[in-house]
Design an enzyme around this catalytic site. Structure first.
Site, PDB file in Angstrom:
ATOM      1  N   ASP A 198     -14.216 -23.008  -7.633  1.00  0.00           N
ATOM      2  CA  ASP A 198     -14.116 -24.077  -8.614  1.00  0.00           C
ATOM      3  C   ASP A 198     -14.317 -25.454  -7.967  1.00  0.00           C
ATOM      4  OD1 ASP A 198     -13.286 -24.678 -11.436  1.00  0.00           O
ATOM      5  OD2 ASP A 198     -11.697 -25.796 -10.419  1.00  0.00           O
ATOM      6  N   HIS A 329     -17.609 -20.552 -19.098  1.00  0.00           N
ATOM      7  CA  HIS A 329     -16.454 -20.945 -19.906  1.00  0.00           C
ATOM      8  C   HIS A 329     -16.386 -22.452 -20.144  1.00  0.00           C
ATOM      9  CE1 HIS A 329     -15.518 -21.670 -15.790  1.00  0.00           C
ATOM     10  NE2 HIS A 329     -14.452 -22.362 -16.127  1.00  0.00           N
TER      11      HIS A 329
HETATM   12  C1  GLO Z   1     -15.312 -26.734 -14.275  1.00  0.00           C
HETATM   13  C2  GLO Z   1     -14.253 -25.715 -14.199  1.00  0.00           C
HETATM   14  C3  GLO Z   1     -13.288 -26.014 -15.297  1.00  0.00           C
HETATM   15  C4  GLO Z   1     -11.943 -26.499 -14.841  1.00  0.00           C
HETATM   16  C5  GLO Z   1     -11.975 -27.571 -13.812  1.00  0.00           C
HETATM   17  C6  GLO Z   1     -10.638 -27.822 -13.246  1.00  0.00           C
HETATM   18  O1  GLO Z   1     -15.443 -27.785 -13.867  1.00  0.00           O
HETATM   19  O2  GLO Z   1     -14.840 -24.489 -14.280  1.00  0.00           O
HETATM   20  O3  GLO Z   1     -13.117 -24.985 -16.217  1.00  0.00           O
HETATM   21  O4  GLO Z   1     -11.337 -27.043 -15.967  1.00  0.00           O
HETATM   22  O5  GLO Z   1     -12.820 -27.260 -12.777  1.00  0.00           O
HETATM   23  O6  GLO Z   1     -10.239 -26.748 -12.473  1.00  0.00           O
END
Ligand code: GLO
Length: 563
Positions: A198, A329
């Site tokens: 992530d 997602h």
């Molecule tokens: C995209 C991630 C997202 C999270 C973020 C914080 O940026 O997949 O879903 O909300 O990274 O962890």
């Protein structure tokens, strides 16, 4: 060089919305295990699980309070071990989400860190004094508002690029890196098969945390201060040496703000960092401006999309490796975004988009429901949304009168991450067969028409089309051509057709996709004429065995191999 992760197709599961086994309205691990045969049937060989770790769920599991425990709502560690062994028994690998740019504010590290300035965990996070009674700098959170929150206990601010419940870890602290590496090793020893990392491009912040340009917005995007920072490659190389190199893993870094040149380093063919990255340039093509951010109903310009993806294809060839994705997602449903989700054109346009993506060079990712052509969701009022990014944007942008209310609601309906997060549509029974309870987020009412059961029983469904595309790449005589062939765009300025060739050892694959709602004329380029050809796949019955001068109906797509 050949590698199994280059020859893979990955299926992403958002566990909260996949399958609920105990009727609490929330998907869970036993639910996933019960559906492994479905995933196997699709033909993928890898599953990426969005976070399943213990979490207060401010950001649906992307805020982790214990990296070595399972979220209560999803089950237990025994359920995880069962899922892993059942997956392995079917030849399916499991890739875990690794969320280590930040933790939850309820993680014991942060609970300690905020206690006092001399706490041993203080430097696990990024604490600064305020400036003139305000935040230490002008960075804004990706989820609206400032990227800093004042903490009473010590009278200082902590940095959070996302929600205040997601404090950023201080990767410049060697103890933080070691703690993360130890945790990763623990999971690897359990037998998992890789990591999706992530926002990993954000772990190294700019020296001195300077103010950055706001471009007319209230705050400077924290991406400017955090993405591709000074030590990110050094830290990933250390991770490679200390953890990744000891196992045979698939690694993909979510790299907000990554350019092609930086990707060449992150995903370098020498293998010193990651296997591949998720870049964002193509999904940012329909964004607004610095003030409105992603909230816009603008459509993706096809010519711009072609040029952009083709540049990634050509420039990474031989020196790094691409990931291929339209959906995850965080993205709205691609058939509603780039295709036509009306009943007449939904299936054919979903297949057209899939053809276009899956015949490129790189490792394809399929997000749950994409293989059914699941669509965006008619959420209606803001109360029906669950995603904090969407809810915060609504609050913030309407309070500041940035756009007319109707326009804002239209943009949220079009772009909200919740479009991807409604329950998987298993069948036409109540709640789409996802749960016997009350689902945590609304079910898309079109589940009666669009569901897995119906599509599994129909030969020309979107599901079976994905299955065929995946099968061609995974195990067909043309596999090497599809995985490794060189990519060349043809007709770069054609406003409707996305057409390209792939070439390997004298064989040429030709993909022609009419990504528009109008007829389009195609003619075979001179240099491809006169070769023996066969049809590999097409999304209409009467596709010709050999490509030549032809008129493609709206959303028609076909792929041929020329020898
Ligand atoms: C995209 C991630 C997202 C999270 C973020 C914080 O940026 O997949 O879903 O909300 O990274 O962890």
């Amino acid at each position: 060089d050949k590698a199994w992760w280059k020859e893979s197709v990955i299926y992403q599961i958002y566990p909260r919305s996949f399958c609920d086994s105990n009727g609490d309205g929330i998907g869970d691990l036993p639910g996933i295990t019960s559906r492994l045969d479905y995933i196997k049937e699709l033909g993928v060989n890898v599953i990426w699980l969005s976070p399943v770790y213990r979490s207060p769920n401010d950001d649906n599991g992307y805020d982790i309070s214990d990296y070595q425990a399972i979220m209560d709502e999803f089950g237990t560690m025994a359920d995880f071990d069962k899922l892993l062994s059942e997956a392995h028994a079917r030849g399916l690998k499991i890739v875990m989400d690794l969320v280590v740019n930040h933790t939850s504010d309820e993680h014991p590290w942060f609970v300690e860190s905020r206690k006092s300035k001399d706490n041993p965990k203080r430097d696990f996070y990024i604490w600064r004094e305020g400036k003139d009674g305000k935040e230490p700098n002008n960075w804004g959170s990706s989820f609206s508002g400032p990227a800093w929150t004042y903490d009473d206990a010590t009278g200082m601010y902590y940095l959070h690029c996302f929600s205040p419940k997601q404090p950023d870890l201080n990767w410049d602290n060697p103890a933080v890196r070691q703690a993360v590496f130890d945790m990763m090793t623990w999971w690897c020893d359990k037998g998992i098969d890789g990591f999706r990392m992530d926002v990993i491009s954000m772990i190294s912040k700019r020296e001195g945390l300077p103010d950055m340009p706001t471009n007319g917005a209230l705050y400077a995007s924290c991406n400017l201060g955090c993405c591709n920072g000074p030590h990110v490659h050094e830290y990933l190389q250390e991770m490679r040496r200390k953890v990744l190199s000891h196992y045979d893993l698939l690694t993909v870094g979510e790299c907000a703000g990554v350019t092609i040149d930086q990707a060449k380093q992150y995903a370098n063919a020498q293998g010193t960092e990651l296997n591949m990255v998720f870049q964002f340039e193509h999904v940012d093509l329909d964004g607004g401006d610095a003030v409105t951010g992603k909230w816009s109903t603008r459509k993706i310009d096809l010519v711009a999309l072609k040029k952009l993806l083709s540049r990634w294809q050509n420039e990474l060839d031989g020196v790094a490796w691409n990931s291929l994705y339209f959906c995850n997602h965080d993205q709205p449903r691609i058939v509603s975004r780039l295709g036509d989700d009306s009943p007449e054109n939904r299936e054919i346009s979903a297949k057209c988009i899939a053809t276009c993506l899956h015949m490129m060079q790189g490792t394809p990712y399929v997000y749950q429901g994409e293989e059914l052509g699941m669509t965006n969701v008619p959420f209606g009022p803001i109360e029906n949304y669950r995603d904090l990014e969407s809810i915060n944007a609504y609050r913030d942008l309407s309070a500041r009168g940035v756009m007319p209310q109707a326009e804002l609601m239209a943009a949220i309906a079009y772009k909200s991450r919740d479009n991807a997060r409604t329950p998987f549509q298993w069948d036409d029974s109540p709640n789409a067969g996802f749960t016997t309870g009350r689902p945590w987020i609304m079910v898309n009412p079109n589940y009666v028409q669009i569901n897995a059961k119906e599509q599994l029983g129909r030969a020309d469904s979107v599901f079976h089309y994905y299955q065929k595309l995946i099968g061609l790449r995974r195990n067909s005589p043309d596999k090497d051509l599809i995985v490794y062939g060189r990519y060349d765009l043809i007709l770069p300025d054609h406003p409707q057709l996305f057409a390209y060739t792939r070439t390997l050892e004298g064989k040429t694959l030709l993909a022609v996709c009419n990504l528009s709602g109008k007829e389009a004329k195609f003619d075979l380029p001179e240099e491809l004429k006169g070769r023996k050809s066969r049809l590999l796949i097409a999304n209409w019955q009467a596709a010709p065995a050999a490509p030549g001068a032809m008129t493609l109906a709206p959303w028609q797509a076909a792929v041929w191999v020329l020898e």
